[in-house]
Structure formats: C-alpha cells, structure tokens
Write an enzyme that holds these catalytic residues in place. Structure first.
Site, short mmCIF file in Angstrom:
data_model
loop_
_atom_site.label_atom_id
_atom_site.label_comp_id
_atom_site.label_asym_id
_atom_site.label_seq_id
_atom_site.Cartn_x
_atom_site.Cartn_y
_atom_site.Cartn_z
N HIS A 126 0.64 -1.05 0.17
CA HIS A 126 0.32 0.12 0.14
C HIS A 126 1.10 1.11 -0.19
CE1 HIS A 126 -2.62 3.16 1.49
NE2 HIS A 126 -4.02 2.42 1.48
N ASP A 205 3.16 -4.05 7.78
CA ASP A 205 1.59 -4.03 8.13
C ASP A 205 0.19 -4.42 8.08
OD1 ASP A 205 -0.38 -2.00 7.22
OD2 ASP A 205 0.47 -1.86 5.19
N GLN A 208 -4.69 -5.62 7.36
CA GLN A 208 -5.78 -6.56 6.28
C GLN A 208 -5.54 -7.62 7.00
OE1 GLN A 208 -7.89 -5.25 3.40
NE2 GLN A 208 -6.82 -3.65 3.58
N LYS A 231 -10.99 -1.11 10.11
CA LYS A 231 -11.20 -1.78 9.44
C LYS A 231 -11.32 -3.21 10.20
CE LYS A 231 -8.06 -0.13 6.04
NZ LYS A 231 -8.82 -0.03 4.75
N CYS A 371 -4.59 2.26 -3.71
CA CYS A 371 -3.74 2.82 -3.32
C CYS A 371 -2.68 2.01 -3.35
CB CYS A 371 -3.85 2.73 -1.87
SG CYS A 371 -5.21 4.11 -1.41
#
Length: 427
Positions: A126, A205, A208, A231, A371
C-alpha cells in the site's frame, strides 16, 4: 464457533444495522470491507455513550469526567494489548490511523539511515508502506529495494534470495502481512528471521490481517506492527502501532506537543516514556473506547472462526468468478494463504464503469488502483475491481457479485446471452 461449518453469519449480520440497507430495488451486498468495515451496534453505542456520559480530555484532567475518560482510554489500550498478544500495554501506541503509524516508523527509524544503507519493501505494498520509506531514503541517501512477485501473486522469495535482497546493508524490512489488492498472506515470520539475522528492524503493515485472522505479535517475529481500527469493525480516526518496548524507548519522538513531553524549557525538552512519547496532542479518546468494544466483539465471535469463514467465502467467490469469461483474477486463485479480498479485471471494461453499474444492482465493490499503483503497473494494468469479504459476508452476496459482474461485462461489451450459462467458460 470453531469454523465455517457452524458459523452463524445471519446472527452476526443482525448486529450490523447498516446491512439492512437497500440500494434501489436491491439489498445491499457490501463487498468493500478491505476499504472500511461496517460497525456493529455495540460499537456505535459505546462511542455514543462515551460522548453522552463520560466526555472529557485525558491525563491532566483530575475531575470526575477526566478520570473516567482517562480510565476508559487507558483501559482501551490494555484491551488492544490483549487482543494482539502484546507483552504490556505500554507497547500499544494510539494514532489517527495505520498510515500515521507507518510514517512514524519511517521517520524515527529513518533518522538512523545513511548512504549505503538499504530499506526493503515489496512491490505489493500500500502507498502508506511505500511513500514514507521513499521519503526516508531521499532524506538520508539510503537505497530502497523491494521484493518482486510471482505470476501467482506471491512474494518471489527465490528471486530475492538470488539477488541477495536482504543483506548486511539492510537496516529495515517493511512488508504487509496481507495484501490489500491480491489478498496474499505473506510469510513475514520467515522474512523477519532473515532481517534479524543481518541486524535489521522488521516492520509489518497488518491493516489487512489483524481484522481477518488471529495475529499474535509475540510470535509474529516483527519489531513494529501497524494496523487500523476502522477495518476491524471499530471507529474511524484511530490506528495502532505496536512495538517492542525497548525499541520504542530507543526511538526519538515523531510529533511534538501535549503528553509526549516530560519537561519543557525554552531551549530544550525531555520526553515521556512510551507510549505517550508518540501521542502528541489530544489522542483519539472516544475512538479508543469504540476500538476496545470492537476487540470485545471480534473475540466474542472468535478470530479463528472469522478467518475460517473468510476462507470459505473466498473459496466460494473464486469458484464463481473464475467461471466467468473475460475475467482475470489478480493474485492467488485458491483460498490458501489468502484473505477474502479478491481483485480482478473484466476484459474490455473499465473498473470505474463496472463499479458504477454494479452499484446500481446493490453490489458495493471498489474500482481503482487501491493505493497500490506500483503493483498494478507490475501486473500490466492501470486499475482493477476489488471485492472484499468479512465476517458478515454471505454466499448469497457472492452470488449477487457474480451476477453483477456478468451483467456489467455483457452491458459494456455488447454481448448477448443466448442461454443459461452462456456467459461462463466451459472449464
């Protein structure tokens, strides 16, 4: 709940008031959870109750409401620490979003970089886990390098080994645990071992991943992990950065002001210990209250059960979508080491056109580069459609997705179906 077979998705859906929405004549099929998840009533109520009955600023306020707000905020920090398996709540930093957390990593770790040093990312990142490292390398003269991907949409580990991607010059490795486009779950624990073997810091990261699957930072192998609240059925406006306490204590401040100080004089200041060193200004108080309730909710359903449900939905969606002519799935085509996020293109149809037409049928997906423009360029395309499932997604919604994709394809390409299944491949 132990798995997808006994997972009561209808009971879950009943907790989310927005899922009763209709779009014209169609029930809403919300398939954009990789962008932001919907919120259960208990989270909505927790935020409203805080503002209605406990609203005050934290830390310095010694009156009753101030104490209540501080207890709620710090209690939320403790709850998130338990949710991700942190050793102590002081390792949990509350920020505005995951992007701020990743920028904090790049700024503070970047202050140590110099020419000849290398930072390793991947082509599937991302922008929030790419641009901050680009800026850090531009400021310091360090070199940015990256993992490529295979034709199956997974990190090309063999190519990385051949090229010596992680080596004695590597100072930071920063990788997504799960791709927001491909759905690929990356082997970050193994990569972290390589990074640590050369003395590099491992940043992950997990935006997700933390909402979709059990994530235990004590075993993940990372040194710093960023994820976001909105999220994981929580509020917008809050992101979390976890880090090993000793590393956090060794990093310089990122932003100045508010509770990040210890003593301030005109010519210099000293700084608070983590986590407050990194929480300048009024923090996301009500958002932390809501995020703590979101963690309660997700644990109540069961993170393993959520992951199993998402694999089941991904398997069902992949089977339905791969049967359509003119469709190209980006990333793994089997529900193994992947989330329920599926991106694809329709031959001859721009994603924005398809997205708009699908929305008129109640199917909410996302069109664009998500993104992750370098990844799309690597795949030879400008944009894609993305359907992303979550704990409340049903097989019926996937059926609606497949029908809407087929309708959009035929509408924009001028195809006419002559019989049942005419729009599907024979294989």
């Amino acid at each position: 709940m132990s798995g997808a077979t006994d997972y009561d998705v209808e009971a879950v859906r009943a907790d989310f008031p927005i899922l009763t929405t209709r779009v014209g004549d169609y029930p809403l099929a919300y398939l954009d959870s990789a962008n932001t998840s919907q919120k259960p009533q208990v989270v909505i109520d927790a935020v409203a109750d805080h503002y209605a009955h406990h609203n005050a600023n934290v830390a310095r306020a010694m009156h009753t409401l101030g104490l209540e707000a501080t207890q709620a905020y710090e209690g939320g920090r403790e709850r998130i620490a338990r949710f991700i398996g942190a050793e102590r709540p002081e390792e949990v930093i509350a920020l505005s979003n995951a992007s701020e957390g990743l920028n904090l990593c790049a700024y503070t770790l970047g202050s140590r970089l110099k020419p000849g040093d290398e930072v390793v990312v991947s082509v599937m990142e991302h922008h929030s886990n790419l641009v901050p490292w680009q800026l850090a390398c531009q400021r310091t003269g360090a070199t940015l390098r990256w993992f490529d991907i295979t034709d199956q949409g997974r990190l090309d580990l063999e190519k990385a080994e051949r090229e010596g991607l992680i080596n004695e010059h590597t100072k930071v490795v920063s990788i997504a645990l799960a791709s927001n486009v491909l759905g690929t779950v990356n082997p970050v624990t193994a990569i972290a071992a390589q990074a640590h073997a050369v003395g590099a810091v491992m940043v992950v990261d997990a935006s997700q991943a933390v909402p979709q699957m059990p994530v235990d930072v004590s075993t993940l192998g990372a040194d710093l992990v960023a994820f976001t609240g909105h999220k994981m059925v929580g509020p917008t406006g809050i992101g979390i950065l976890w880090g090993h306490y000793d590393l956090l204590a060794d990093l310089p401040p990122f932003l100045g002001g508010g509770e990040m100080i210890e003593i301030v004089r005109m010519d210099h200041s000293t700084y608070a210990e983590p986590p407050h060193r990194f929480e300048a200004g009024t923090p996301p108080i009500a958002q932390m209250v809501g995020l703590a309730k979101a963690a309660d909710y997700l644990d109540g359903v069961g993170m393993a059960a959520i992951a199993a449900h998402e694999r089941d939905i991904a398997d069902y969606a992949l089977a339905g979508l791969t049967g359509l002519k003119g469709l190209r799935i980006l990333g793994p085509t089997e529900a193994v080491d992947r989330t329920g996020t599926i991106s694809f293109t329709i031959e001859g149809v721009h994603p924005h056109d398809a997205m708009s037409l699908m929305d008129s049928h109640g199917v909410a997906v996302r069109g664009g580069h998500h993104c992750a423009r370098p990844l799309h360029e690597r795949l030879g395309i400008q944009a894609s459609l993305r359907a992303s499932a979550y704990l409340y997604t049903t097989r019926g919604e996937i059926d609606a997705l497949v029908d809407a994709v087929e309708y959009a394809r035929d509408f924009f390409t001028g195809r006419t179906l002559t019989g049942a299944g005419a729009g599907r491949s024979d294989s």
